[in-house]
Design a protein around this motif. Structure first.
Motif, PDB file in Angstrom:
ATOM      1  N   GLU A  41       0.830  -1.205   0.000  1.00 25.65           N
ATOM      2  CA  GLU A  41       0.000   0.000   0.000  1.00 25.65           C
ATOM      3  C   GLU A  41       0.865   1.256   0.000  1.00 25.65           C
ATOM      4  O   GLU A  41       0.631   2.203  -0.735  1.00 25.65           O
ATOM      5  N   ILE A  45       1.768   3.992  -3.363  1.00 28.51           N
ATOM      6  CA  ILE A  45       1.603   5.440  -3.264  1.00 28.51           C
ATOM      7  C   ILE A  45       2.910   6.130  -3.600  1.00 28.51           C
ATOM      8  O   ILE A  45       2.955   7.094  -4.348  1.00 28.51           O
ATOM      9  N   TYR A 110      -7.103  -2.064   1.289  1.00 34.15           N
ATOM     10  CA  TYR A 110      -6.543  -0.719   1.453  1.00 34.15           C
ATOM     11  C   TYR A 110      -7.404   0.074   2.417  1.00 34.15           C
ATOM     12  O   TYR A 110      -8.602  -0.149   2.538  1.00 34.15           O
ATOM     13  N   THR A 114      -6.091   5.497   1.407  1.00 33.72           N
ATOM     14  CA  THR A 114      -5.473   5.146   0.121  1.00 33.72           C
ATOM     15  C   THR A 114      -6.448   5.432  -1.019  1.00 33.72           C
ATOM     16  O   THR A 114      -6.070   6.018  -2.035  1.00 33.72           O
TER      17      THR A 114
END
Ligand code: COA
Length: 233
Positions: A41, A45, A110, A114
């Motif tokens: 996760e 990003i 998530y 997110t």
């Protein structure tokens, strides 16, 4: 003569927009270590794994194809399929449906942050598929500068309701997202998927993505990821 191609719904592709398809490469041997403490996760990003292992130079162009002709191949006949409409993300009311669809198939769910990071920053790169008023598919993307030189599109999430699979809805969502990123100036588009996810690998490779990197134990379940890439220009 018309200067643009109209998809069955509401997308217009300017003539002459091209993207380059690269040869589908052999799965490379590079193993990129997971950064300690970083979950998939966080990595998706930050988009951390970078170019020392890139194989761009080893690949050759296979052919060039316009987005228009790619879209044409995906045209779907019949009333049943025409009623499956794609639409852009509108507002927070779409969020629960997107989360429901994506969460169902994820090995590691998530957080709401997110989803918000992607969708609030790039609402124009999030699309939903509907059968009448039922949401049956979603794609979530971003478009950012990579190393200040490459305008990189990133497909963060994609899911189609189990009852609607193998009807090109996933492909249509991906094409729509590619289109939006190309029109916004993307140089390339990347994504990660589990090395075991045959459906996703087939879908993306059919659309011209190639295997760019293998990310060792990328997911919390210990499965490796493949980074797939589509070169636009
Ligand atoms: C991957 C996923 C989005 C595909 O959606 P879809 O609407 O069924 O995909 P499409 O109908 O557009 O399929 C396009 C191509 O992908 C491949 N494909 C799709 N599902 C497949 C399957 N179950 N097995 C093998 N290949 C498959 C095929 O090559 C297919 O073309 P074909 O039907 O002409 O053979 C869907 O299976 C899904 O939501 N999976 C769970 C979530 C997921 O894995 N997301 C991707 C994370 S990166």
């Amino acid at each position: 003569m018309s200067t643009a191609v109209q998809e069955s719904e509401d997308v217009i592709i300017p003539n002459g927009v091209e993207y380059t398809e690269r040869k589908i490469g052999e799965l490379n041997d590079y193993i990129i270590p997971q950064e300690p403490g970083n979950s998939n996760e966080e990595n998706m990003i930050k988009n951390v794994y970078e170019s020392e292992h890139d194989l761009d130079d080893e690949r050759e162009d296979l052919k060039t194809e316009t987005i228009e002709s790619k879209l044409k191949k995906l045209e779907i006949d019949g009333d049943t399929e025409k009623r499956i409409r794609l639409k852009n993300y509108e507002n927070e009311k779409d969020m629960p449906e997107i989360m429901r669809l994506i969460t169902k198939d994820l090995s590691e769910p998530y957080s709401i942050y997110t989803y918000r990071y992607f969708i609030h920053n790039w609402p124009n790169l999030c699309f939903l598929a509907f059968d009448e008023d039922k949401c049956i598919g979603a794609i979530v993307c971003k478009l950012d500068w990579h190393k200040k030189i490459v305008h990189r599109g990133y497909i963060a999430m994609l899911a189609v309701d189990e009852d609607y699979r193998r009807r090109k809805i996933g492909s249509r969502l991906v094409i729509r997202a590619i289109q939006a990123m190309v029109l916004k100036g993307a140089d390339e588009i990347v994504l990660e998927t589990e090395v075991t996810n045959k459906s996703a690998l087939n879908l993306y490779e059919n659309l011209g993505f190639v295997r760019d990197k293998r990310l060792f134990r990328y997911y919390l379940n210990g499965i490796d990821a493949l980074r797939l890439k589509l070169w636009i220009r």
